[in-house]
Design a protein around this motif. Structure first.
Motif: not given
Length: 384
Positions: A91-92, A148-149, A156-158, A309-311
């Motif tokens: 998510p990042i 996830f969302l 996103d808000d950050l 990097l992720c899954q």
């Protein structure tokens, strides 16, 4: 996959809030274009003290919204999807794509013009609306996709908060800013001393807000800083952070966000509104939200997974990621908020708001239909 009680509470409150936001937005636009237009628009600009009602909502009440966002982010970092790199990275990275690509599309069209400052408008995701639309799909949505969302929207808000702090600050009053930061440091010290009573944090937060308001940095930033000063304890429902987050869910979802929507979507649609949509700023906003968001989120996610990097989360497919990316194009609250900071010209602000509404409606309907179709084809059993 078992979701925590706090996450379920958050998701359910945002689901209802999204539906309410849709209703009050339609109501506000309708009244603003009726015979009540003049008294309705004048009401929101009635002065109370040194500021009008809209200013008190945007700089005052919205600070509480940002406080809740900060508390949710704190929870995710310590206990949720962002608590370790493997689960947080997708998510990042997705959020990063959802910030950079929409801004890039906007700047491609507006760089060097008087409206280039609006690049932050298509970057943000409206959590309440996005989750509200996702909730319409009911049980067919797997919890992994919900998480996830939600994590994507919070990050996103950050990003939007950081952008507001850096790029939308006015002339800085360094004395007021330093006093606000000194109060923040004092609150962090209280945290380290294990002071668990919320009263000193709330009083300190109010003082920090006042000095931040007069510093030139947007006052709502104080809400996020306060959130990270409040003590958090994992799995402790009596921790100050948990109690405050629990308390704020309903006031924010059912009072503050609807008030913000009503106050900021009183849009008097002019006869030449189509011409306003032909402006590069409006095209950049719609293209950024509708095309840039899903493109950035999907491409960055795909690249990150392929790079190892992720899954992907369990029971979430690439078509689901694309659908979540489309829903992330519902900018609304944060996009309108940044619009008010980016532009001073009333006509440009009005056209930008109309573009945000149109882009968000397109993203919402398209995301709903996309996920409805893809989830039906997957036929994945889900959990409550």
């Amino acid at each position: 996959m078992q979701l925590t009680r706090l996450f379920n509470e958050f998701f359910n409150s945002e689901k209802a809030s999204g539906i309410i936001l849709i209703f009050v937005t339609i109501l506000s636009v309708t009244i603003a274009n009726s015979s009540l237009q003049t008294p309705y628009l004048n009401f929101w600009h009635t002065n109370i003290g040194s500021h009008d009602i809209v200013h008190w909502i945007n700089d005052g009440l919205m600070t509480i919204f940002f406080l809740l966002i900060g508390l949710e982010l704190e929870r995710e970092i310590y206990h949720g999807e962002l608590s370790n790199f493997k689960t947080a990275s997708l998510p990042i990275i997705a959020a990063l794509g959802g910030i950079l690509i929409p801004a890039g599309i906007y700047l491609l069209l507006n760089y060097g013009t008087a409206t280039q400052s609006g690049a932050g408008i298509p970057m943000a995701t409206d959590i309440a609306f996005a989750i509200g639309i996702l909730s319409l799909l009911g049980r067919r949505v797997h919890p992994s996709l919900k998480v996830f969302l939600t994590a994507l929207a919070v990050i996103d808000d950050l990003g939007a908060i950081i952008i507001i702090a850096i790029f939308y600050a006015q002339a800085i009053s360094w004395l007021n800013l330093l006093i606000a930061l000194a109060i923040f440091v004092a609150l962090l010290i209280l945290n380290r001393l294990k002071v668990l009573n919320l009263v000193p944090y709330i009083l300190g937060g109010i003082l920090m807000w006042w000095f931040m308001l007069h510093s030139g940095v947007h006052a709502t930033i104080s809400g996020v800083l306060l959130a990270f000063a409040i003590p958090f304890k994992k799995n402790d429902e009596k921790s100050p952070s948990y109690m405050l987050q629990h308390f704020l869910h309903k006031p924010v979802s059912f009072l503050i966000l609807p008030l913000f929507a009503i106050a900021n979507t009183g849009i008097a649609i002019p006869g030449n509104w189509v011409e306003g949509l032909m402006q590069l700023s409006s095209i950049g906003i719609i293209a950024g939200l509708v095309i840039g968001k899903p493109l950035g989120i999907s491409l960055f996610s795909f690249a990150a997974v392929k790079a190892g990097l992720c899954q992907l989360p369990s029971q979430v497919s690439w078509t689901n990621i694309i659908g979540a990316g489309v829903l992330a194009g519902i900018g609304f609250t944060m996009s309108i908020f940044i619009t008010m900071l980016a532009f001073n010209d009333a006509a440009i602000v009005n056209s930008a708001k109309i573009a945000i509404l149109i882009g968000s409606v397109i993203a919402g309907i398209t995301g709903l239909l996309w996920l409805r179709l893809s989830l039906k084809k997957q036929n994945i059993p889900t959990e409550e």
